[in-house]
Motif scaffolding. Structure first.
Motif, mmCIF file in Angstrom:
data_model
loop_
_atom_site.group_PDB
_atom_site.id
_atom_site.type_symbol
_atom_site.label_atom_id
_atom_site.label_comp_id
_atom_site.label_asym_id
_atom_site.label_seq_id
_atom_site.Cartn_x
_atom_site.Cartn_y
_atom_site.Cartn_z
ATOM 1 N N ALA A 521 36.421 53.323 16.962
ATOM 2 C CA ALA A 521 37.017 54.410 17.741
ATOM 3 C C ALA A 521 38.168 53.866 18.580
ATOM 4 N N ALA A 522 39.117 54.731 18.855
ATOM 5 C CA ALA A 522 40.294 54.294 19.614
ATOM 6 C C ALA A 522 39.901 53.738 20.972
ATOM 7 N N GLY A 523 38.904 54.353 21.617
ATOM 8 C CA GLY A 523 38.470 53.875 22.931
ATOM 9 C C GLY A 523 37.706 52.578 22.888
ATOM 10 N N ASP A 524 37.257 52.181 21.703
ATOM 11 C CA ASP A 524 36.491 50.938 21.564
ATOM 12 C C ASP A 524 37.339 49.785 21.068
ATOM 13 N N GLN A 525 38.594 50.044 20.749
ATOM 14 C CA GLN A 525 39.433 49.020 20.137
ATOM 15 C C GLN A 525 39.572 47.787 21.028
ATOM 16 N N GLN A 526 39.808 48.003 22.322
ATOM 17 C CA GLN A 526 40.052 46.868 23.210
ATOM 18 C C GLN A 526 38.834 45.960 23.282
ATOM 19 N N PHE A 527 37.652 46.555 23.321
ATOM 20 C CA PHE A 527 36.421 45.748 23.362
ATOM 21 C C PHE A 527 36.307 44.879 22.120
ATOM 22 N N SER A 599 40.316 57.969 24.230
ATOM 23 C CA SER A 599 40.152 56.857 25.159
ATOM 24 C C SER A 599 38.728 56.860 25.663
ATOM 25 N N MET A 600 38.291 55.711 26.141
ATOM 26 C CA MET A 600 36.910 55.580 26.602
ATOM 27 C C MET A 600 36.895 55.553 28.117
ATOM 28 N N PRO A 601 36.138 56.430 28.756
ATOM 29 C CA PRO A 601 36.082 56.421 30.210
ATOM 30 C C PRO A 601 35.314 55.204 30.708
ATOM 31 N N ASP A 602 35.434 54.948 32.010
ATOM 32 C CA ASP A 602 34.627 53.889 32.599
ATOM 33 C C ASP A 602 33.160 54.198 32.397
ATOM 34 N N LEU A 603 32.373 53.140 32.247
ATOM 35 C CA LEU A 603 30.962 53.351 31.949
ATOM 36 C C LEU A 603 30.257 54.089 33.079
#
Length: 1324
Positions: A521-527, A599-603
């Motif tokens: 997922a796009a929000g998980d790419q950085q991880f 995008s992935m929000p803060d946890l």
């Protein structure tokens, strides 16, 4: 005994590696008295601690060792096991910087265990400094992790005690108890700390803490003081000496109990050799942090940040850090791990590499202030805080060199406040990434379902009046909670990394990281981008490529859906099924499509379906209230066994140690006698431990015998290096004595004489890269396999021909890149396909859309033609709708024609169906030729799949179709369609076949499966074994189904679920030699005999091989079970003529005999007689090996030289059926008189007989023969009564090598390497 040789033998570590007493130097205490008299105790500064005494195994003093006897000499240990610092030595300088050798200490000949630096140890045992106080302080315990230069860790537990200064003198003047020393009253009011540190190879935190707590209670006991030697509190004369005197326990479900009255101290063991020892409370981080914060810390560890834990409690630093290490198991932190830093070591946090360290909370303000200022120069800082109300003090000296080091980011985790904040400079773009959203949501829900407070669990129970009973309750509760937490964290890791395996190429050890990232997922790419570059992930990849069955792999297998299990058998590229498409339409709170995440929000901002309060862990959530959540699995800890360590007598001299060892062996032998025969795992641990104790006693032969028994109980814990050292250290008389014992002689042969495996090279994991130079065929095959597009070598050869039509037989990098990109773009487009609900209702849930045309005009409207593995249908435009074109089964004819439109002739695809009169026409224009090829290939694949009863043909046809599409998209030339036609394998195969299968073959054949699926080439099926279902009521439902065991070449074994013919257990290996025979010895054991002379025993529950029988000296060729329902014995034979009878429960040889003639190929049991087939005869023997009858082949075939292939006994007909090499007949002898000439059953067009099987009143004969003028694998079904061939079955392209029966309802046949498939046949 040759003591000179034996003394070099080193034993495995015991429970303790080292015991140390630490405190202030005696000289400083003398000066302390004078200062106290002048200024008072309040003005005294801290002292520099030092090591006062050190004790290492076997914890016996020099004078005791002199009377130990010759048996102790074999252990290779120095006699002197303790030292104290000599007073004439100069004072040890405070340790600064990198640890060095403890040159200031006089070890008097002892060796300090690796990883324990005696110079650094005082500062770690007094991390806050050694301070003299005017008032006594409560005793404290903290924990250490010590790492040597090779990365090996040892674990320490430190107890600090405060004693009056006049009592402290007893540790220097050698007195056992206090005597008046003439100190003044002011000095007598001083309280001086000293520390006791114990170091172990295993993290026994709670257990050693209990031992140290118990130790404190006996320090002042007069009965103990009278017997102690004046060396220190950890001399082995103390009853605590049992702990260092006990060897390490191997992995098992057992635990050791030391009776240290009033405490019973329990030392746990890991559940298996790959699991860590868990001797701490895993819920501590969950009490300190909210689940979202736990996830952030895990993200920091997974991305290998520079991490520092802070706490005002030294003990919490190590315990919390160790909990996070357990959370990540089986992933391992690969960098520096120092949970406790003293004040003098704080400059370690300036290290530029990744690390995990711990500091006291007093330094938090100084460190955070410094790094916030540094962040303004380009670094980032993450502050994690836990508890309120702590004053911060600075340490300017520790950070004196900080301004010379550029910090590119530091993670500060304060265990006392429980909050997470981020601060970074404006020009820094590197953030701590968040855990992938779906995995994070699931983890938060599961953690909130945990019950973290024991008071709620014990509220309904009465108070325990027995100390150990209450401790046992708490221990059981903690063990159950630890097990749940381990499952929750392991499921988190599986959720994060499950799909990594889909992008691995095992043959060439390649990971396609780019394609893996594209599926995130796009929000998980950085991880994932940060994690994929870490050493931790690289080590994880190595374990996946090595097919290691660790906790991750087992959890992945256990939580795999049935769809994923079936998809694992598909060789065609995977596409989203209709079922998955439907799941995308669920509410986004519960299912998030990975390509729709922006995008992935803060946890901390994750919103759940029902916001839950923080104190939810105080109660158990009702599963019905969270229908869409994933509650914690109901995981019960495995049952454990308790072994109580024997009592020890003190004063502990060598005679007492010998008595302790003798009692230990007696208790172990008694416990082994009480075990049930099927409890082999625990029995193996007892054998291992008894072997070590007997080795300590100098009884080498008995120790070797116990270690040899590990082959039959659990070979995973066999100490190969230790046994090899034992054998090499033996004297000539000892070696001769071992040679006289058959079993030990075989053990020596296995360890020394047989060549061992070559050292394995640590093969690196390669990341897939596009080629940069021209490729010949072999290089092209490798590159395509690495890319993950297709593995089958023959398919890649056809692809090579297609891409090189009209060109030189090599492929340039540009062509390969275009082909690869075209393939991946098609995959990506397929992932984006979203069918309307109205369309999905007409499709099966496992159907996938593999190809969509452009919008075209057809005879049934305008729309896009879609192709699945079952049908063609039209997606109408305008209002989306579904129009059925045809299933592939229903197609009668496919033509490529033209239609006239004004003056134009438009290429048209015409399809005729059997169920419809009107043909379907589509004006596909430039796509027409390609669709014509694809539809014909799928049609041919479907027809052949139905004729051959082999569904894999459909999957292979799909692969060919998609490769055609990629070739046309790559070449984009007028000849592209012709090039793609090189991949029309099944269409050509259909046209070349003169007729379909014979009628009898088609009626009898029910199904075919391919055990070589996923391999680069077919592999021969050597042996088949069917095991019925419901073997054990304790099994899980999916494990209780019938199974088909298939042995392939090279010792590979694959297990199929015989109820669905899907893979139950992917390939595992039993050695590397050919498998000759398999048999179900009992309900939980499958025995496998191999060419390497070993019988491997597979557990049907765990699908693992932990036992081996190594008594044969040549290849094992046959196995026979006595008693169908409750087998008590199994007979095995080997090629050299040896026959062994095994007790199934004990795995011991009950009888054996040797045939005079070699070449023994098989055995059978009938009427308490053994029928043995050799190359030259069939012999009938008693179970004791006495010859009763013999059928010699040279008496019946005098004209030609031949040998028996195999035989079958027909008890009711009193007949013996046999086949011979080079003969196309089956010969039948009467059991009443074997001397009479045999009857002959001729097999028409048979050129080779390989195997025979009796099923009901039929003999099935497998081999090779001519069919339609070509050599094929053939099966002849012979009627027993009429002795005539009833059926000739031809469904294999290669020789039929093996046959087995499935409950007399089906016969399963396996073919040779040319085809490598299994056919399932119906029995009349």
């Amino acid at each position: 005994m040759a003591e000179a040789k034996s003394k070099h033998l080193s034993l495995p570590s015991g429970l303790l590696e080292l015991c140390a007493l630490l405190g202030a130097p005696q000289d400083s205490l003398r000066g302390l008295e004078q200062v106290a008299q002048k200024r008072g105790i309040r003005s005294l500064s801290s002292l520099d601690p030092e090591v006062l005494s050190v004790f290492v195994p076997p914890f016996i003093s020099k004078e005791d060792g002199q009377v130990a006897g010759a048996s102790c000499a074999t252990l290779g240990k120095a006699r002197r096991r303790s030292f104290r610092k000599r007073r004439e030595k100069p004072k040890m300088e405070p340790w600064r910087g990198v640890p060095g050798d403890p040159k200031g200490l006089d070890s008097e000949g002892i060796s300090v265990p690796g990883g324990v630096d005696l110079l650094a140890l005082p500062q770690l045992c007094f991390p806050g400094g050694l301070r003299v106080t005017s008032e006594p302080k409560e005793d404290q315990v903290h924990f250490l992790v010590l790492t040597d230069i090779c990365g090996n860790r040892t674990y320490g537990v430190v107890a600090q005690y405060y004693r009056p200064l006049h009592e402290e003198c007893c540790f220097y003047n050698g007195r056992a108890h206090w005597e008046p020393s003439g100190l003044t009253a002011s000095a007598a009011g001083c309280f001086v700390p000293f520390a006791v540190c114990v170091v172990s190879r295993c993290p026994y935190y709670n257990s050693l803490k209990d031992c140290l707590s118990w130790q404190r209670t006996v320090l002042s006991a007069p009965c103990v003081q009278r017997h102690w030697r004046p060396v220190g509190p950890f001399h082995a004369d103390c009853p605590f000496g049992r702990v260092p005197a006990t060897p390490l326990w191997p992995a098992s479900f057992s635990r050791r109990v030391f009776n240290m009255k009033p405490l019973q101290v329990v030392f746990p063991s890991p559940a298996d050799p790959q699991s860590p020892v868990i001797d701490l409370d895993l819920h501590l981080p969950l009490l300190c942090f909210r689940p979202e914060k736990v996830l952030q810390i895990l993200a920091c560890i997974l991305t290998e940040q520079r991490i520092v834990f802070f706490s005002s409690d030294w003990a919490l630093l190590t315990l919390v850090a160790e909990c996070f290490m357990v959370y990540l198991h089986p992933l391992q932190w690969q960098h520096t791990f120092v949970p406790i830093l003293s004040a003098q070591m704080l400059d370690f946090i300036m290290a530029p590499t990744s690390f995990l360290m711990g500091c006291h909370l007093d330094h938090f303000g100084e460190v955070s202030k410094h790094f916030v200022l540094t962040a303004e120069r380009g670094s980032s800082c993450l502050l994690v805080q836990l508890m309120d109300g702590v004053q911060l003090e600075g340490s300017q000296r520790a950070l004196g060199r900080a301004d010379r080091v550029e910090a590119d980011g530091l993670v500060l985790i304060d265990i006392d406040h429980g909050s997470v904040t981020c601060c970074k400079s404006s020009d820094c773009d590197r953030d701590i990434p968040d855990i992938p959203l779906l995995a994070a949501q699931t983890f938060v829900q599961r953690v909130q379902n945990l019950q973290l407070h024991p008071d709620l669990h014990f509220a309904h129970l009465g108070s325990s009046t027995d100390l150990n009973e209450g401790r046992a309750r708490a221990r059981a509760w903690q063990q159950a909670l630890n097990c749940q937490i381990q499952h929750v964290t392991l499921q988190l890791l599986v959720g994060i990394f499950r799909e990594v395996k889909d992008h691995l190429n095992y043959e060439h050890r390649v990971f396609n990281s780019e394609e893996f990232l594209k599926t995130r997922a796009a929000g998980d790419q950085q991880f994932y981008k940060q994690v994929l570059d870490t050493y931790t992930f690289h080590s994880f990849l190595k374990a996946r490529l090595n097919r290691t069955m660790d906790a991750f792999a087992q959890m992945d297998l256990d939580t795999q859906s049935e769809e994923d299990r079936i998809n694992g058998m598909l060789i065609s590229p995977r596409r989203p099924t209709v079922e998955k498409m439907a799941s995308r339409r669920c509410p986004p709170l519960h299912v998030t499509h990975r390509r729709m995440v922006v995008s992935m929000p803060d946890l901390q901002d994750i919103t759940l379906s029902e916001p839950l309060p923080r104190n939810l862990s105080l109660r158990i959530m009702d599963p019905a209230s969270c229908r869409h959540s994933d509650p914690v699995l109901s995981v019960a800890p495995k049952s454990t066994y308790t072994f109580k360590i024997p009592e020890i007598h003190f004063p502990l001299v060598s005679q007492c140690v010998q008595a302790y060892h003798a009692d230990f062996v007696t208790l172990l032998s008694k416990a082994m006698g009480l075990l049930a025969p099927d409890n082999s795992l625990l029995l193996a641990r007892y054998f291992y431990l008894r072997g070590l104790i007997q080795l300590l006693q100098g009884q080498l032969l008995s120790a070797l015998a116990d270690f040899q028994n590990l082959y039959k109980t659990d070979i995973r814990i066999f100490p190969e290096d230790l046994v090899k050292g034992m054998v090499e250290s033996m004297s000539v008389p000892e070696r001769a004595q071992v040679e006289r014992t058959p079993e030990l002689k075989r053990l020596i042969t296995q360890v020394l004489d047989r060549p061992g495996e070559a050292p394995k090279v640590d093969d690196p994991v390669k990341h897939f890269e596009l080629p940069r130079k021209h490729m010949q065929l072999d290089d092209f095959v490798k590159r395509v396999q690495e890319s993950g597009i297709v593995k089958d070598t023959s398919v890649i050869h056809r692809l090579f021909d297609a891409l090189t039509v009209g060109h030189q037989k090599q492929i340039d990098p540009e062509t390969f890149r275009d082909f690869y990109n075209c393939w991946k773009e098609t995959e990506a487009e397929a992932q984006e396909v979203s069918l309307p609900l109205l369309v999905m209702e007409h499709l099966d849930k496992n159907e996938c859309v593999y190809k969509l045309s452009r919008s075209v005009k057809t005879s049934r409207g305008v729309g896009k033609i879609a192709m699945t593995q079952k049908r063609l249908f039209l997606l109408t435009e305008g209002r989306p709708g579904y129009v059925e074109i045809s299933t592939f089964r229903d197609i009668e004819e496919v033509k490529s024609t033209t239609a006239t439109f004004f003056l134009l002739r438009i290429p048209t695809l015409k399809i005729k169906m059997a169920s419809k009169k009107e043909a379907f026409e589509a004006n596909l224009k430039s796509e027409c030729d390609l669709w014509h090829l694809m539809v014909k290939e799928m049609w041919a694949g479907k027809r052949l799949a139905e004729e051959h009863k082999d569904p894999q043909y459909i999957q292979q046809a799909l692969t060919n179709v998609l490769l055609m599409d990629a070739v046309v998209g790559t070449l984009q030339s007028p000849g592209a369609t012709y090039a793609a036609s090189k991949l029309s394998y099944f269409d050509k195969m259909k046209s070349e076949m003169r007729t379909a299968f014979p009628m009898l073959t088609s009626e009898t054949l029910k199904h075919k499966i391919n055990p070589s699926l996923g391999e680069t080439a077919p592999q021969a099926v050597d042996v088949l074994l069917y095991t019925p279902g419901h073997l054990d009521p304790a099994e899980k439902a999916e494990d209780a189904r019938p199974k088909l065991w298939c042995a392939l070449s090279g010792g590979k074994v694959i297990v199929f679920d015989a109820s669905s013919w899907t893979i139950h257990q992917h390939c595992f290996k039993v050695g590397s030699s050919k498998v000759n025979c398999m048999v179900l010895a009992e309900q939980s054991q499958v025995w496998i005999g191999c060419e390497d002379s070993v019988i491997y025993i597979i557990s049907t529950h765990s699908m693992s091989c932990n036992k081996q029988l190594t008594d044969h000296r040549s290849g094992v060729t046959g196995l026979a079970v006595q008693g169908a329902k409750q087998p008590s014995e199994v007979f095995s034979c080997s090629l050299d003529g040896t026959v062994l009878a095994w007790n199934v429960s004990t795995l011991r040889v009950t009888s054996q005999f040797q045939l005079s003639s070699g070449g023994l190929t098989s055995i059978r049991l009938h009427s308490d007689r053994l029928w043995c087939c050799t190359s030259g005869s069939i012999m009938v023997l008693t179970l004791q090996g006495l010859l009763r009858r013999e059928l010699r082949i040279d008496e019946n075939f005098k004209e030609t030289r031949t040998s028996f292939v195999g035989f079958q006994l027909l008890p009711e007909q009193e007949q013996l059926w046999a086949a011979c090499v080079g003969h196309s007949e089956v010969y039948v002898w009467s059991l009443q008189d074997l001397a009479q000439p045999p009857q002959t059953v001729r097999l028409q067009d048979c050129s080779q007989i390989s195997c025979m099987l009796l099923v009901k009143r039929q003999i099935w004969v497998g081999g090779r023969g001519l069919s339609q003028g070509k050599p094929k694998g053939k099966i002849y079904v012979v009627d027993v009564q009429r002795k005539m061939v009833e059926k000739e079955l031809v469904a294999h392209a290669d020789t039929v090598r093996t046959l087995c029966s499935a409950e007399d309802r089906y016969v399963l046949s396996g073919s040779g390497q040319e085809e490598g498939k299994i056919a399932i046949w119906q029995v009349d």
